[in-house]
Scaffold this motif. Structure first.
Motif, PDB file in Angstrom:
ATOM      1  N   GLU A  91       0.840  -1.193   0.000  1.00  0.00           N
ATOM      2  CA  GLU A  91       0.000   0.000   0.000  1.00  0.00           C
ATOM      3  C   GLU A  91       0.881   1.249   0.000  1.00  0.00           C
ATOM      4  OE1 GLU A  91      -3.455   2.165   2.741  1.00  0.00           O
ATOM      5  OE2 GLU A  91      -2.500   0.290   3.403  1.00  0.00           O
ATOM      6  N   LEU A  92       0.554   2.177  -0.885  1.00  0.00           N
ATOM      7  CA  LEU A  92       1.363   3.380  -1.020  1.00  0.00           C
ATOM      8  C   LEU A  92       1.001   4.404   0.055  1.00  0.00           C
ATOM      9  CD1 LEU A  92       1.260   3.780  -4.914  1.00  0.00           C
ATOM     10  CD2 LEU A  92       3.114   2.835  -3.528  1.00  0.00           C
ATOM     11  N   ARG A  93       2.030   5.108   0.544  1.00  0.00           N
ATOM     12  CA  ARG A  93       1.856   6.168   1.528  1.00  0.00           C
ATOM     13  C   ARG A  93       2.497   7.445   0.991  1.00  0.00           C
ATOM     14  NH1 ARG A  93      -1.685   4.119   5.445  1.00  0.00           N
ATOM     15  NH2 ARG A  93      -0.969   2.057   6.137  1.00  0.00           N
ATOM     16  N   ASN A 140       2.608   9.726  -4.313  1.00  0.00           N
ATOM     17  CA  ASN A 140       4.023  10.071  -4.198  1.00  0.00           C
ATOM     18  C   ASN A 140       4.614   9.438  -2.933  1.00  0.00           C
ATOM     19  OD1 ASN A 140       6.556  11.180  -4.256  1.00  0.00           O
ATOM     20  ND2 ASN A 140       5.880  13.315  -4.311  1.00  0.00           N
ATOM     21  N   ASP A 141       4.972   8.167  -3.060  1.00  0.00           N
ATOM     22  CA  ASP A 141       5.525   7.386  -1.964  1.00  0.00           C
ATOM     23  C   ASP A 141       7.028   7.228  -2.182  1.00  0.00           C
ATOM     24  OD1 ASP A 141       6.463   5.294  -0.329  1.00  0.00           O
ATOM     25  OD2 ASP A 141       4.511   4.306  -0.304  1.00  0.00           O
ATOM     26  N   PRO A 142       7.882   7.971  -1.429  1.00  0.00           N
ATOM     27  CA  PRO A 142       9.329   7.918  -1.661  1.00  0.00           C
ATOM     28  C   PRO A 142       9.962   6.553  -1.426  1.00  0.00           C
ATOM     29  CG  PRO A 142       8.737   9.862  -0.399  1.00  0.00           C
ATOM     30  CD  PRO A 142       7.525   8.975  -0.428  1.00  0.00           C
ATOM     31  N   LEU A 143       9.326   5.712  -0.609  1.00  0.00           N
ATOM     32  CA  LEU A 143       9.895   4.384  -0.386  1.00  0.00           C
ATOM     33  C   LEU A 143       9.573   3.436  -1.537  1.00  0.00           C
ATOM     34  CD1 LEU A 143      10.335   5.633   2.438  1.00  0.00           C
ATOM     35  CD2 LEU A 143       9.959   3.352   3.380  1.00  0.00           C
ATOM     36  N   ALA A 144       8.601   3.822  -2.358  1.00  0.00           N
ATOM     37  CA  ALA A 144       8.269   3.029  -3.540  1.00  0.00           C
ATOM     38  C   ALA A 144       8.921   3.590  -4.798  1.00  0.00           C
ATOM     39  CB  ALA A 144       6.750   2.978  -3.728  1.00  0.00           C
ATOM     40  N   ASN A 145       9.001   4.919  -4.899  1.00  0.00           N
ATOM     41  CA  ASN A 145       9.405   5.516  -6.173  1.00  0.00           C
ATOM     42  C   ASN A 145      10.838   6.043  -6.197  1.00  0.00           C
ATOM     43  OD1 ASN A 145       9.344   8.024  -4.860  1.00  0.00           O
ATOM     44  ND2 ASN A 145       7.314   8.552  -5.622  1.00  0.00           N
ATOM     45  N   HIS A 201      21.836   9.831  -0.775  1.00  0.00           N
ATOM     46  CA  HIS A 201      20.711   9.526   0.130  1.00  0.00           C
ATOM     47  C   HIS A 201      19.423  10.125  -0.453  1.00  0.00           C
ATOM     48  CE1 HIS A 201      24.202   8.873   2.655  1.00  0.00           C
ATOM     49  NE2 HIS A 201      23.452   8.374   3.623  1.00  0.00           N
ATOM     50  N   HIS A 202      18.924   9.524  -1.509  1.00  0.00           N
ATOM     51  CA  HIS A 202      17.852  10.201  -2.241  1.00  0.00           C
ATOM     52  C   HIS A 202      16.459   9.923  -1.683  1.00  0.00           C
ATOM     53  CE1 HIS A 202      17.319  12.935  -5.531  1.00  0.00           C
ATOM     54  NE2 HIS A 202      16.222  12.299  -5.879  1.00  0.00           N
ATOM     55  N   THR A 203      16.227   8.739  -1.176  1.00  0.00           N
ATOM     56  CA  THR A 203      14.940   8.481  -0.511  1.00  0.00           C
ATOM     57  C   THR A 203      14.778   9.429   0.675  1.00  0.00           C
ATOM     58  OG1 THR A 203      15.052   6.149  -1.147  1.00  0.00           O
ATOM     59  CG2 THR A 203      13.521   6.730   0.624  1.00  0.00           C
ATOM     60  N   GLU A 204      15.833   9.587   1.435  1.00  0.00           N
ATOM     61  CA  GLU A 204      15.821  10.481   2.583  1.00  0.00           C
ATOM     62  C   GLU A 204      15.529  11.922   2.148  1.00  0.00           C
ATOM     63  OE1 GLU A 204      18.101   6.832   3.326  1.00  0.00           O
ATOM     64  OE2 GLU A 204      18.111   8.305   1.706  1.00  0.00           O
TER      65      GLU A 204
END
Length: 349
Positions: A3-5, A243-248, A267-270
């Motif tokens: 599930e996207l957050r 727009n889920d940074p842990l997915a995209n 560190h792009h997800t961060e």
């Protein structure tokens, strides 16, 4: 795919564990920018007034290229408000940092801060998202490109890393310049013209041979470094409606000295969770992400990410997959079956 957050959902859960100073600008980052600025000025002057052999000039060009990229990464951080907060100073310092890459601060904030960060990996609204199969059928040049073998396309693509940021920046200028009101539009145009005028003026002043080493080769090197990061940031991840940074988004790992020189850009997800935070604190953010959502977080060495890019096509299939359309080869994306250690594809008709 889980599930996207939204990025706000994650940020709200991590923020209580971060120190208050993590949410304040860090002007001390400018010391690194000052070092790069001095290296750039010194290198250009050395090539301009010196009469050294070509290989000495080439070594200086390499230093200039790494400096162009390094100060560009700082400019990215500055224009997110993570170094200084006063708008006029932020824009001035950001303009200086991005001057070698010929990108103005107002355009960058529109293209990157607003459009890319708010709509990351959205098929239609992210200006940096790669094309989908539906868009493939609407673009003639893509139809021609994808008739070429994957290995050949990858070779061309990686070679063009040396030009891609400059070309994409030009595209973004023409895409967005008309969206600004008249006063802001004039500023955007001026910020576009002045860097180019500077570097073309340098060409006229010192001649092509020295300009080749003082600017052109460094620009190609800087383009390659910047695009190596940008390509691995998102192009192995799926397109997403939320727009889920842990997915995209993908965080890559590089040696610590490279992180130091590149202001933790790896560190792009961060960064997508806390874009206005100084990258000084991103390793701490990473620790909390890995504790709280280890099964969602995507991280791999930079070299492995680049090899995975080489071995997979850059065309999205049903948002979650990557497809080679004429051959019917479909690969997964991160979180959707893509294993960088054992890349597999399936054939569809």
């Amino acid at each position: 795919m889980k599930e996207l957050r939204s990025y706000g959902w994650y940020a709200a859960r991590i923020s209580p564990f971060l120190p208050p100073e993590a949410f304040q600008p860090v002007p001390g980052r400018l010391w690194g920018g000052a070092a790069y600025f001095l290296l750039i000025i010194s290198g250009i002057v050395l090539i301009t007034v010196g009469n050294f052999s070509w290989w000495i000039h080439f070594i200086v060009s390499c230093v200039l290229g790494f400096s162009f990229a390094g100060i560009g990464f700082l400019g990215h951080e500055i224009l997110h408000g993570a170094v200084v907060r006063r708008p006029w100073l932020r824009n001035l310092l950001g303009a200086i940092a991005l001057w070698p890459l010929c990108t103005g601060p107002i355009l960058w904030r529109k293209w990157h801060n607003i459009e890319h960060h708010v709509h990351t990996q959205h098929e239609e609204t992210d200006p940096d998202a790669w094309a989908s199969l539906e868009q493939f059928y609407q673009r003639r040049y893509l139809k021609w490109v994808y008739k070429l073998p994957l290995w050949f396309r990858s070779t061309i693509s990686f070679t063009f890393f040396t030009l891609t940021f400059t070309i994409h920046s030009l595209r973004m200028f023409f895409r967005y310049v008309r969206e600004f009101k008249l006063k802001a539009r004039l500023k955007v145009i001026l910020q576009f013209v002045l860097p180019w005028a500077t570097w073309i003026g340098l060409l006229l002043l010192i001649g092509f041979e020295k300009w080749l080493f003082a600017y052109l080769i460094p620009l190609l090197i800087a383009n390659f470094i910047v695009i190596a990061y940008i390509s691995t940031n998102h192009r192995l991840n799926p397109l997403v409606p939320v727009n889920d940074p842990l997915a995209n988004t993908l965080t890559v790992t590089v040696p610590k000295w490279v992180d130091l020189l590149h202001f933790n850009f790896s560190h792009h997800t961060e960064h997508h969770l806390f874009p206005a935070m100084s990258s000084k604190y991103y390793p701490l953010v990473k620790e909390h992400i890995k504790k709280m959502w280890p099964d969602r977080y995507h991280e791999m060495p930079m070299v492995k990410a680049l090899l995975t890019l080489w071995k997979t096509p850059r065309l999205y299939y049903n948002a979650k997959g990557l497809i080679d359309p004429y051959r019917g080869h479909v690969y997964g994306s991160l979180g959707n079956g893509l294993d960088p250690d054992q890349i597999k594809m399936k054939k569809v008709r």
